[in-house]
Write a protein that holds these residues in place. Sequence first.
Motif, short mmCIF file in Angstrom:
data_model
loop_
_atom_site.label_atom_id
_atom_site.label_comp_id
_atom_site.label_asym_id
_atom_site.label_seq_id
_atom_site.Cartn_x
_atom_site.Cartn_y
_atom_site.Cartn_z
N THR A 112 0.86 -1.18 0.00
CA THR A 112 0.00 0.00 0.00
C THR A 112 0.90 1.23 0.00
N GLY A 117 -1.94 4.31 3.95
CA GLY A 117 -2.24 3.12 3.13
C GLY A 117 -3.50 3.26 2.31
N GLY A 118 -3.96 4.48 2.10
CA GLY A 118 -5.22 4.68 1.37
C GLY A 118 -5.14 4.32 -0.10
N VAL A 119 -3.94 4.26 -0.65
CA VAL A 119 -3.78 3.91 -2.06
C VAL A 119 -3.19 2.51 -2.14
N PHE A 120 -3.79 1.64 -2.93
CA PHE A 120 -3.35 0.25 -2.93
C PHE A 120 -2.66 -0.18 -4.21
N ASP A 121 -2.43 0.75 -5.13
CA ASP A 121 -1.81 0.38 -6.40
C ASP A 121 -0.89 1.53 -6.79
N ASP A 123 0.14 2.46 -9.51
CA ASP A 123 -0.35 3.18 -10.70
C ASP A 123 -1.41 4.23 -10.33
N LEU A 124 -2.04 4.07 -9.18
CA LEU A 124 -3.09 5.02 -8.77
C LEU A 124 -2.53 6.09 -7.83
N ILE A 127 -2.25 10.08 -8.65
CA ILE A 127 -3.52 10.83 -8.74
C ILE A 127 -3.72 11.66 -7.47
N ALA A 128 -3.31 11.11 -6.33
CA ALA A 128 -3.55 11.81 -5.06
C ALA A 128 -2.81 13.15 -4.99
N ILE A 140 -5.92 15.17 -13.95
CA ILE A 140 -5.15 14.32 -14.87
C ILE A 140 -5.54 14.71 -16.31
N THR A 168 -4.63 8.31 -19.26
CA THR A 168 -4.32 8.19 -17.83
C THR A 168 -3.42 6.99 -17.57
N ALA A 169 -3.80 5.84 -18.12
CA ALA A 169 -3.07 4.61 -17.81
C ALA A 169 -1.62 4.71 -18.27
N MET A 172 0.34 7.11 -15.97
CA MET A 172 0.56 6.57 -14.62
C MET A 172 1.54 5.42 -14.65
N LYS A 173 1.43 4.58 -15.66
CA LYS A 173 2.31 3.42 -15.72
C LYS A 173 3.77 3.83 -15.94
N ILE B 134 -5.10 -0.03 -13.75
CA ILE B 134 -5.53 1.25 -14.30
C ILE B 134 -5.89 1.13 -15.78
N ASP B 142 -12.38 6.32 -16.04
CA ASP B 142 -11.08 6.98 -16.08
C ASP B 142 -10.97 7.92 -14.88
N ALA B 144 -9.45 10.41 -14.36
CA ALA B 144 -8.87 11.69 -14.76
C ALA B 144 -9.76 12.89 -14.46
N TYR B 152 -13.94 10.06 -8.33
CA TYR B 152 -12.87 9.19 -7.87
C TYR B 152 -12.16 9.85 -6.70
N GLY B 154 -8.81 10.07 -4.90
CA GLY B 154 -7.40 9.75 -5.09
C GLY B 154 -6.72 9.32 -3.80
N TRP B 155 -7.12 9.89 -2.68
CA TRP B 155 -6.43 9.65 -1.41
C TRP B 155 -6.81 8.30 -0.81
N ASN B 156 -7.93 7.75 -1.24
CA ASN B 156 -8.43 6.49 -0.69
C ASN B 156 -8.98 5.69 -1.85
N SER B 157 -8.08 5.27 -2.72
CA SER B 157 -8.40 4.65 -4.01
C SER B 157 -9.81 4.06 -4.08
N TYR B 191 -9.76 -2.75 0.15
CA TYR B 191 -8.79 -3.62 -0.54
C TYR B 191 -7.81 -4.22 0.46
#
Lengths: 335, 270
Positions: A112, A117-121, A123-124, A127-128, A140, A168-169, A172-173, B134, B142, B144, B152, B154-157, B191
């Motif tokens: 995470t 731990g709010g983002v689990f990927d 690639d995402l 965005i934060a 984005i 986006t993908a 990010m990737k 993604i 998306d 975006a 969406y 962002g801070w908490n997917s 998750y």
Amino acid sequence: MIIRKTKRILLLTLLYACSKKEPAPETFTGFKQPVGFPSAVYTEPITKEKFELGRRLFYEPRLSRDNTISCGSCHIQSAAFTHHGHDVSHGIDDRLGTRNSPPIMNLAWNRTFMWDGGVFDIDLQPIAPITNPVEMDETIENVLKKLRNTPPYPALFKKAYGSEEMNTARMMKALSQFMAMLVSDQSKYDSVMRKQGPVFTAEEQAGYRLFQQKCSQCHQEPLFTDQSFRNNGIGAGPNNDEGRYPVTLHPADKYRFRVPGLRNLAYTAPYMHDGRFYSLKAVLDHYAGGIQDMPTLDPLLKGGIALTEEEKQQIILFLNTLNDKNFVKDKRFSE
Amino acid sequence: MKHLLIFAALAAGTLMSCSKKDDPTPTFNINQKATLSIQFDNIVGDRNLQLNTATYANASGESFSVTLLQYFISNIKVKTVNGDEYSVPQDSSYFLISEANASSQFVKVRVPEAEYASISFVLGVDSLRSTMGIERRTGALDPAGTMETGMYWGWNSGYIFFRMEGISAAAPVGPDGLRKFRYHIGGFGGYSAPTINNIKTFTVDLRAGGTAKVRQGREANVHLMADILKVFNGSTSVSIANNPTVMFSDFSRLISANYTQMFRHDHTEN
């Protein structure tokens, strides 16, 4: 014989001179699994073209609303990709965030992301900060719009993905490829563990022993984190940041934050999620005598960690063996 | 034998054309698909929803106007009068309904020709898609979008499933000088740790209001009413004064429970 030798030296000198003028084409070695590390969580094959696009994006201020802030603004290489000297970071229009910018290193092993731990990927993750009003305050969608009109991005996307299309993908990737490559595994500690020659001094060795007894349950080797979230008793700050609680809404997660890795601490001060401690001594003083009891305090820290002044110094000497000079100077990661 | 076959084929052809003429009801044919339209007509009780200009009142007696209404509809399934079921392929089954965008209120999916007695869908984004890579988050998914209208976090997917904002005298004055209320409802179950799940599945029986006869050359339209007053007035009476902002919190469960009563079938145009 002598003549032959001289000739050879001359030839070598000539070759060397040539290579100095024109640096040898950079050989891209991709992601290397460090000896002794667990398998990386990030498994996508890293290509030179995507990595280089990711690096370019990482240092691209167009990721922010007014084109002033890049990822690299608050994640500075010489500071092991954190914001050295800042308890919390200032983003766009000098607006202040609420948390200490974490170092970007060894993220390929993270399950995470972020302090909570709010983002689990991975690639995402970007965005934060990109959309956060106090960080980059951009969308984005708009970043992509800007990049489409900014050479050499169309060409770089084509090199990386086979066509100029930006979405986006893809963006990010590419950023993930750069971030996953930021591996720090060249500290003295690593050389000692790999038996490559260097050895710990007596003091460092004593510190290591103490570390294993008193710290390593949470700061597990070799990444020096077990990736859990814990309340380490520093007490709520003035903004009452409840850590992981807003992510899971479990009362048990109140005031819990990620157990950070401990590599490169010499470059990443200040410490804790809000950067409240400016020195490692202050951190150890906290664990030894400053733990505040709270309902969610980690059971391992009840009553604090018994440490003499000498032991604190020894632990600090050991922690300093985790600094990785190569990492903070590695040209592959520079703007 | 050959003759017999030709005869049979001819007979079948004749029969089919006869049945078409006499009874337009199509039979379930998985290989022959046509468009089904599902209309999400947003209303407030017995009034049409008009963004910004109209004022409504909830059961707590608070008057309010709506400035933004958006929600995800996904995972559409249909069931024929004979019980045959069909799920729209997932990759083509995510739609963002926006009150500000009239065409978004008509969800168009390809389903086998048939007469349908019920449809079901999810309000939100299922947990599987919410955790996918993604590259699988294209179109409506998306991430975006903008903070102003984005769906969406962002801070908490995770996706915001239902987003309604408006102005009410019952709401406190914000930094922008406006008395705004904001309901951003999401939560797919978590998750890395289990947490709230506000994914809601709806099944709408079409028989009373009219089955949908899906066939090529036509576009059956199932006209649903989405009554946003139910967000306030349900098993929980939601007061704007007490809850001007509801996002990722336990209270959001009460709001999503309220809006499970939001959809009803009005009629079908065949």
